[in-house]
Enzyme design. Structure first.
Site, mmCIF file in Angstrom:
data_model
loop_
_atom_site.group_PDB
_atom_site.id
_atom_site.type_symbol
_atom_site.label_atom_id
_atom_site.label_comp_id
_atom_site.label_asym_id
_atom_site.label_seq_id
_atom_site.Cartn_x
_atom_site.Cartn_y
_atom_site.Cartn_z
ATOM 1 N N HIS A 64 0.816 -1.229 0.000
ATOM 2 C CA HIS A 64 0.000 0.000 0.000
ATOM 3 C C HIS A 64 0.844 1.272 0.000
ATOM 4 O O HIS A 64 0.371 2.334 0.371
ATOM 5 C CB HIS A 64 -0.977 0.025 1.186
ATOM 6 C CG HIS A 64 -1.983 -1.062 1.158
ATOM 7 N ND1 HIS A 64 -3.010 -1.103 0.248
ATOM 8 C CD2 HIS A 64 -2.125 -2.167 1.931
ATOM 9 C CE1 HIS A 64 -3.744 -2.180 0.461
ATOM 10 N NE2 HIS A 64 -3.218 -2.849 1.468
ATOM 11 N N SER A 109 -3.966 -7.180 -1.310
ATOM 12 C CA SER A 109 -4.795 -6.338 -0.457
ATOM 13 C C SER A 109 -5.367 -5.236 -1.338
ATOM 14 O O SER A 109 -4.700 -4.781 -2.266
ATOM 15 C CB SER A 109 -3.936 -5.721 0.655
ATOM 16 O OG SER A 109 -4.698 -4.843 1.442
ATOM 17 N N GLU A 135 -6.305 1.074 -5.383
ATOM 18 C CA GLU A 135 -5.122 0.297 -5.750
ATOM 19 C C GLU A 135 -5.238 -1.118 -5.218
ATOM 20 O O GLU A 135 -6.038 -1.400 -4.340
ATOM 21 C CB GLU A 135 -3.851 0.963 -5.197
ATOM 22 C CG GLU A 135 -3.884 1.322 -3.727
ATOM 23 C CD GLU A 135 -3.473 0.237 -2.758
ATOM 24 O OE1 GLU A 135 -2.941 -0.795 -3.199
ATOM 25 O OE2 GLU A 135 -3.683 0.412 -1.556
#
Length: 159
Positions: A64, A109, A135
């Site tokens: 992330h 994720s 994303e």
């Protein structure tokens, strides 16, 4: 109030014609099962246009971290199980590329903006009904633990 959620799941690693420049990985960026955070992204959330802006720049990140792009989503499919994607991971991703190739990193994720959800007090679960995907990341510890991956390698010849 806007809240950013990060929900994780496992993916498969598939090498595409033993490419020297990228790895092809395939699996579920998210499943419809209840994750460790007590959230469920329902199948229909992916079908309401939440991926439209993401697909303009289908980035895959490491952990992330917006400053660590490692690849792109090249295909996706919404199934009864969740959001299935195919992504190309660049060899330029270095350590992340190697960790994926070695089978150490094997989970996705999703980072998104929540648009609509219902809370069920009986089963203490947020059912996410609409979202905007920002994303997809490769991560080390997934929140969505129910997706299982398998590692597949194809070789051009016996060597």
């Amino acid at each position: 109030m806007n809240k950013k959620f990060e929900i994780n799941s496992l993916f498969n690693v598939v090498e595409k014609e033993m490419s020297e420049d990228s790895l092809t990985i395939k699996g579920y960026a998210n499943t419809v099962s209840k994750d460790r955070s007590g959230d469920v992204i329902v199948k229909e959330a992916w079908e309401k246009g939440g991926m439209d802006d993401y697909l303009k720049n289908p980035i895959v990140l490491a952990f992330h971290d917006y400053s660590r792009p490692v690849g792109t989503t090249v295909d996706y499919n919404v199934t009864d199980k969740g959001l299935e994607i195919v992504a190309e991971i660049s060899k330029a991703a270095g350590e992340v590329y190697n960790l994926i190739k070695d089978g150490v990193l094997k989970t996705f994720s999703v980072g998104f903006n929540l648009k609509e959800a219902d809370y069920d007090r009986e089963d203490d679960t947020f059912y996410i009904k609409d979202l905007e995907l920002y994303e997809i990341s490769v991560v080390s510890v997934p929140a969505n633990q129910d997706s299982v991956f398998s590692l597949e390698k194809s070789f051009k010849n016996a060597e």
